[in-house]
Design a protein around this motif. Structure first.
Motif, PDB file in Angstrom:
ATOM      1  N   GLY A  74       0.815  -1.212   0.000  1.00 24.21           N
ATOM      2  CA  GLY A  74       0.000   0.000   0.000  1.00 24.21           C
ATOM      3  C   GLY A  74       0.847   1.260   0.000  1.00 24.21           C
ATOM      4  O   GLY A  74       2.073   1.205   0.166  1.00 24.21           O
ATOM      5  N   ALA A  75       0.172   2.388  -0.160  1.00 28.24           N
ATOM      6  CA  ALA A  75       0.882   3.668  -0.087  1.00 28.24           C
ATOM      7  C   ALA A  75       1.508   3.811   1.297  1.00 28.24           C
ATOM      8  O   ALA A  75       2.567   4.425   1.456  1.00 28.24           O
ATOM      9  CB  ALA A  75      -0.071   4.818  -0.375  1.00 28.24           C
ATOM     10  N   SER A  76       0.875   3.210   2.295  1.00 26.87           N
ATOM     11  CA  SER A  76       1.379   3.336   3.673  1.00 26.87           C
ATOM     12  C   SER A  76       2.797   2.789   3.827  1.00 26.87           C
ATOM     13  O   SER A  76       3.565   3.288   4.651  1.00 26.87           O
ATOM     14  CB  SER A  76       0.444   2.601   4.641  1.00 26.87           C
ATOM     15  OG  SER A  76      -0.848   3.146   4.567  1.00 26.87           O
ATOM     16  N   PHE A  79       5.480   5.292   3.326  1.00 30.20           N
ATOM     17  CA  PHE A  79       5.770   6.243   4.403  1.00 30.20           C
ATOM     18  C   PHE A  79       7.107   5.910   5.072  1.00 30.20           C
ATOM     19  O   PHE A  79       7.818   6.802   5.517  1.00 30.20           O
ATOM     20  CB  PHE A  79       4.660   6.244   5.471  1.00 30.20           C
ATOM     21  CG  PHE A  79       3.304   6.703   4.984  1.00 30.20           C
ATOM     22  CD1 PHE A  79       3.141   7.302   3.738  1.00 30.20           C
ATOM     23  CD2 PHE A  79       2.180   6.544   5.783  1.00 30.20           C
ATOM     24  CE1 PHE A  79       1.891   7.734   3.298  1.00 30.20           C
ATOM     25  CE2 PHE A  79       0.921   6.974   5.349  1.00 30.20           C
ATOM     26  CZ  PHE A  79       0.785   7.561   4.102  1.00 30.20           C
ATOM     27  N   TRP A 102      -3.071  11.544   6.016  1.00 27.64           N
ATOM     28  CA  TRP A 102      -2.072  10.727   5.308  1.00 27.64           C
ATOM     29  C   TRP A 102      -0.698  11.366   5.389  1.00 27.64           C
ATOM     30  O   TRP A 102       0.313  10.691   5.593  1.00 27.64           O
ATOM     31  CB  TRP A 102      -2.481  10.495   3.851  1.00 27.64           C
ATOM     32  CG  TRP A 102      -3.760   9.730   3.742  1.00 27.64           C
ATOM     33  CD1 TRP A 102      -4.923  10.168   3.158  1.00 27.64           C
ATOM     34  CD2 TRP A 102      -4.042   8.415   4.236  1.00 27.64           C
ATOM     35  NE1 TRP A 102      -5.888   9.197   3.270  1.00 27.64           N
ATOM     36  CE2 TRP A 102      -5.388   8.120   3.918  1.00 27.64           C
ATOM     37  CE3 TRP A 102      -3.281   7.468   4.927  1.00 27.64           C
ATOM     38  CZ2 TRP A 102      -5.985   6.909   4.264  1.00 27.64           C
ATOM     39  CZ3 TRP A 102      -3.887   6.255   5.264  1.00 27.64           C
ATOM     40  CH2 TRP A 102      -5.220   5.995   4.939  1.00 27.64           C
ATOM     41  N   THR A 146       1.845  15.825  -0.139  1.00 28.43           N
ATOM     42  CA  THR A 146       0.708  14.977  -0.529  1.00 28.43           C
ATOM     43  C   THR A 146      -0.129  15.798  -1.504  1.00 28.43           C
ATOM     44  O   THR A 146      -0.664  16.842  -1.125  1.00 28.43           O
ATOM     45  CB  THR A 146      -0.122  14.612   0.718  1.00 28.43           C
ATOM     46  OG1 THR A 146       0.767  14.127   1.739  1.00 28.43           O
ATOM     47  CG2 THR A 146      -1.171  13.560   0.405  1.00 28.43           C
ATOM     48  N   ASN A 148      -2.980  15.383  -3.071  1.00 30.00           N
ATOM     49  CA  ASN A 148      -4.428  15.483  -2.890  1.00 30.00           C
ATOM     50  C   ASN A 148      -4.802  14.838  -1.556  1.00 30.00           C
ATOM     51  O   ASN A 148      -4.399  13.712  -1.280  1.00 30.00           O
ATOM     52  CB  ASN A 148      -5.149  14.773  -4.038  1.00 30.00           C
ATOM     53  CG  ASN A 148      -6.661  14.940  -3.963  1.00 30.00           C
ATOM     54  OD1 ASN A 148      -7.188  16.023  -4.217  1.00 30.00           O
ATOM     55  ND2 ASN A 148      -7.375  13.886  -3.594  1.00 30.00           N
ATOM     56  N   THR A 150      -7.333  13.269   0.411  1.00 29.73           N
ATOM     57  CA  THR A 150      -8.511  12.472   0.106  1.00 29.73           C
ATOM     58  C   THR A 150      -9.670  12.705   1.070  1.00 29.73           C
ATOM     59  O   THR A 150     -10.827  12.680   0.686  1.00 29.73           O
ATOM     60  CB  THR A 150      -8.084  10.986   0.158  1.00 29.73           C
ATOM     61  OG1 THR A 150      -6.740  10.886  -0.302  1.00 29.73           O
ATOM     62  CG2 THR A 150      -8.974  10.113  -0.687  1.00 29.73           C
ATOM     63  N   ASP A 169       3.268  11.999  -2.438  1.00 30.90           N
ATOM     64  CA  ASP A 169       2.237  10.967  -2.341  1.00 30.90           C
ATOM     65  C   ASP A 169       1.079  11.423  -3.219  1.00 30.90           C
ATOM     66  O   ASP A 169       0.372  12.373  -2.894  1.00 30.90           O
ATOM     67  CB  ASP A 169       1.793  10.831  -0.870  1.00 30.90           C
ATOM     68  CG  ASP A 169       0.618   9.870  -0.690  1.00 30.90           C
ATOM     69  OD1 ASP A 169       0.103   9.339  -1.694  1.00 30.90           O
ATOM     70  OD2 ASP A 169       0.220   9.647   0.472  1.00 30.90           O
ATOM     71  N   SER A 171      -1.469   9.437  -4.200  1.00 25.75           N
ATOM     72  CA  SER A 171      -2.412   8.316  -4.192  1.00 25.75           C
ATOM     73  C   SER A 171      -3.787   8.659  -4.753  1.00 25.75           C
ATOM     74  O   SER A 171      -4.390   7.845  -5.434  1.00 25.75           O
ATOM     75  CB  SER A 171      -2.585   7.792  -2.767  1.00 25.75           C
ATOM     76  OG  SER A 171      -1.410   7.152  -2.337  1.00 25.75           O
ATOM     77  N   SER A 172      -4.292   9.844  -4.436  1.00 20.92           N
ATOM     78  CA  SER A 172      -5.692  10.062  -4.815  1.00 20.92           C
ATOM     79  C   SER A 172      -5.893  11.050  -5.949  1.00 20.92           C
ATOM     80  O   SER A 172      -7.028  11.419  -6.238  1.00 20.92           O
ATOM     81  CB  SER A 172      -6.508  10.469  -3.583  1.00 20.92           C
ATOM     82  OG  SER A 172      -5.915  11.561  -2.930  1.00 20.92           O
ATOM     83  N   GLY A 190      -1.008   4.502  -4.047  1.00 23.41           N
ATOM     84  CA  GLY A 190      -1.765   3.259  -3.930  1.00 23.41           C
ATOM     85  C   GLY A 190      -2.729   3.210  -5.110  1.00 23.41           C
ATOM     86  O   GLY A 190      -3.338   4.222  -5.455  1.00 23.41           O
ATOM     87  N   GLN A 192      -5.628   1.972  -5.594  1.00 23.22           N
ATOM     88  CA  GLN A 192      -7.087   1.871  -5.424  1.00 23.22           C
ATOM     89  C   GLN A 192      -7.870   3.176  -5.424  1.00 23.22           C
ATOM     90  O   GLN A 192      -9.083   3.178  -5.292  1.00 23.22           O
ATOM     91  CB  GLN A 192      -7.394   1.089  -4.145  1.00 23.22           C
ATOM     92  CG  GLN A 192      -7.101   1.836  -2.844  1.00 23.22           C
ATOM     93  CD  GLN A 192      -5.657   1.738  -2.386  1.00 23.22           C
ATOM     94  OE1 GLN A 192      -4.788   1.350  -3.135  1.00 23.22           O
ATOM     95  NE2 GLN A 192      -5.388   2.101  -1.150  1.00 23.22           N
ATOM     96  N   LYS A 193      -7.179   4.321  -5.594  1.00 25.89           N
ATOM     97  CA  LYS A 193      -7.918   5.581  -5.613  1.00 25.89           C
ATOM     98  C   LYS A 193      -8.236   6.046  -7.038  1.00 25.89           C
ATOM     99  O   LYS A 193      -9.276   6.623  -7.263  1.00 25.89           O
ATOM    100  CB  LYS A 193      -7.155   6.669  -4.863  1.00 25.89           C
ATOM    101  CG  LYS A 193      -6.790   6.302  -3.421  1.00 25.89           C
ATOM    102  CD  LYS A 193      -7.890   6.623  -2.437  1.00 25.89           C
ATOM    103  CE  LYS A 193      -7.663   6.035  -1.053  1.00 25.89           C
ATOM    104  NZ  LYS A 193      -6.375   6.341  -0.441  1.00 25.89           N
TER     105      LYS A 193
HETATM  106  C1  LIG Z   1      -5.548   6.137   0.840  1.00 25.11           C
HETATM  107  C2  LIG Z   1      -4.330   6.941   0.941  1.00 25.11           C
HETATM  108  C3  LIG Z   1      -3.149   6.431   1.499  1.00 25.11           C
HETATM  109  C4  LIG Z   1      -3.068   5.033   2.115  1.00 25.11           C
HETATM  110  O1  LIG Z   1      -3.107   4.092   1.116  1.00 25.11           O
HETATM  111  P1  LIG Z   1      -2.974   2.530   1.432  1.00 25.11           P
HETATM  112  O2  LIG Z   1      -2.749   1.955   0.062  1.00 25.11           O
HETATM  113  O3  LIG Z   1      -4.249   2.105   2.072  1.00 25.11           O
HETATM  114  O4  LIG Z   1      -1.810   2.325   2.323  1.00 25.11           O
HETATM  115  C5  LIG Z   1      -2.033   7.231   1.521  1.00 25.11           C
HETATM  116  N1  LIG Z   1      -2.065   8.472   1.026  1.00 25.11           N
HETATM  117  C6  LIG Z   1      -3.177   9.008   0.478  1.00 25.11           C
HETATM  118  C7  LIG Z   1      -3.140  10.391  -0.066  1.00 25.11           C
HETATM  119  C8  LIG Z   1      -4.343   8.253   0.413  1.00 25.11           C
HETATM  120  O5  LIG Z   1      -5.448   8.771  -0.119  1.00 25.11           O
END
Ligand SMILES: *Cc1c(COP(=O)(O)O)cnc(C)c1O
Length: 353
Positions: A74-76, A79, A102, A146, A148, A150, A169, A171-172, A190, A192-193
């Motif tokens: 995951g994005a986590s 970190f 995040w 970061t 965006n 979320t 980051d 992710s979103s 990550g 999934q966003k």
């Molecule tokens: C959802 C999210 C994360 C965490 O993502 P995971 O894949 O669940 O670890 C980190 N950063 C941002 C900006 C997110 O929206």
């Protein structure tokens, strides 16, 4: 009936991606085997990985000085992977921008590796805006932001000029707007966003920034080791990578990031205009920092809550509740969400009197 899916993540993907993913699970490329039962070293899957890595560079318009990885955790996990790979073992120091939960998660891990300076924070204002007046000098090993946020629905529409390595980051909001991706030295997201199903994280990194910390990095957390094995250091998450590839191909075949950005601007205008003009609703984020992906808002008259909730549910809308830490509502409008879905939501908002 297919719902209007405003989920913040895992989120809506193009219908074509669901169909092709389902087909590949039953019979991949007509080889008489499922995608799920073949070796990741087979030529059919190696082709998936190669193309997935290549298409990311084409879409981002970045050169061969970058490497593309598809990792687990995951994005986590990033970190801690970021400081592990970028913060000097002796006297390591990094600058972070604190724009939400995040970002704070990344800061917490960074502190385990060295000195972390928070160069800007909107925490005192419940993360309703993006801090802007700060400088990041060459004394830092890297700057982390970061793009965006979320949960709150804020987005960085401009990025600072910094005198160090730039980490983001994304992710979103990755692939949602035509930002200059070559401005960044390391980007992660990550899937999934806005990119694919849960289970894989995209990391795009400039090779030249690696190998400079003097740290003994565990193999599986070492970007250079992953790069050396072309993102196949261990068994990669094959299915999410394949579905991500399909999503990115869909994006490329529909005008690329530039066209997606135009669609996202239209969707954002539609809903923010309604929020600003309808006295029953109020947006959460400061206007200039509003996100094009996640729109957080609240209903000002609590006595209308049951009516509003019933109306959007009846209209086939799903995933509109705000994050548990913020309450209210959040309409997540990732690339695959059609304008028509936003129109349905806006019509429901108009119907509450
Ligand atoms: C959802 C999210 C994360 C965490 O993502 P995971 O894949 O669940 O670890 C980190 N950063 C941002 C900006 C997110 O929206």
């Amino acid at each position: 009936m297919k719902k209007h899916n405003f989920s913040a993540g895992p989120c809506i993907l193009p219908q074509e991606v669901f169909q092709k993913s389902a087909d590949a699970i039953l019979d991949f490329n007509g080889i008489g085997l499922s995608l799920l039962e073949i070796s990741h070293r087979s030529k059919d899957f190696v082709a998936v990985m190669d193309e997935a890595r290549a298409i990311v560079k084409r879409l981002m318009k970045i050169g061969d000085d970058y490497e593309v990885l598809f990792l687990g955790g995951g994005a986590s996990l990033q970190f801690c992977m970021v400081p592990f790979n970028l913060m000097k073992a002796e006297g390591g120091k990094a600058a972070y921008l604190d724009t939400g939960v995040w970002a704070a998660g990344a800061i917490k891990e960074g502190k385990k590796f060295g000195t972390v300076d928070i160069v800007g924070s909107s925490k005192e204002d419940n993360y309703s805006f993006i801090p802007k007046d700060y400088k990041v000098g060459a004394e830092y090993d890297y700057f982390h932001c970061t793009s965006n946020n979320t949960i709150y629905g804020t987005e960085m529409h401009k990025f600072p000029e910094v005198d160090t390595v730039m980490v983001c980051d994304m992710s979103s909001d990755i692939f949602s707007n035509a930002r200059d991706y070559s401005k960044f030295d390391l980007m992660y997201a990550g899937a999934q966003k806005n990119m694919g199903p849960a289970g894989v994280t995209l990391v795009v990194v400039k090779k030249e920034i690696l190998g400079k910390t003097g740290r003994d990095i565990p193999t599986i957390l070492d970007y250079e080791k992953h790069i050396g094995k072309e993102s196949m250091l261990n068994t990669p998450p094959v299915f999410p990578i394949y579905a991500t590839l399909l999503t990115l191909q869909h994006l490329e075949n529909n005008g690329g990031i530039e066209a997606a950005e135009q669609r996202n601007i239209q969707k954002a205008k539609l809903i923010y205009d309604e929020i600003d003009n309808n006295p029953l609703f109020e947006g959460f984020a400061k206007k200039e920092d509003r996100s094009f992906m996640n729109v957080s808002f609240k209903l000002l008259d609590e006595s209308k809550k049951d009516e509003f909730d019933a109306a959007w549910k009846a209209a086939g809308i799903s995933g509109l509740n705000g994050h548990r830490s913020l309450g209210g509502y959040r309409a997540s409008m990732y690339n695959a969400l059609p304008l028509e879905s936003v129109q349905v939501l806006v019509d429901v908002m108009k119907s509450i009197k």
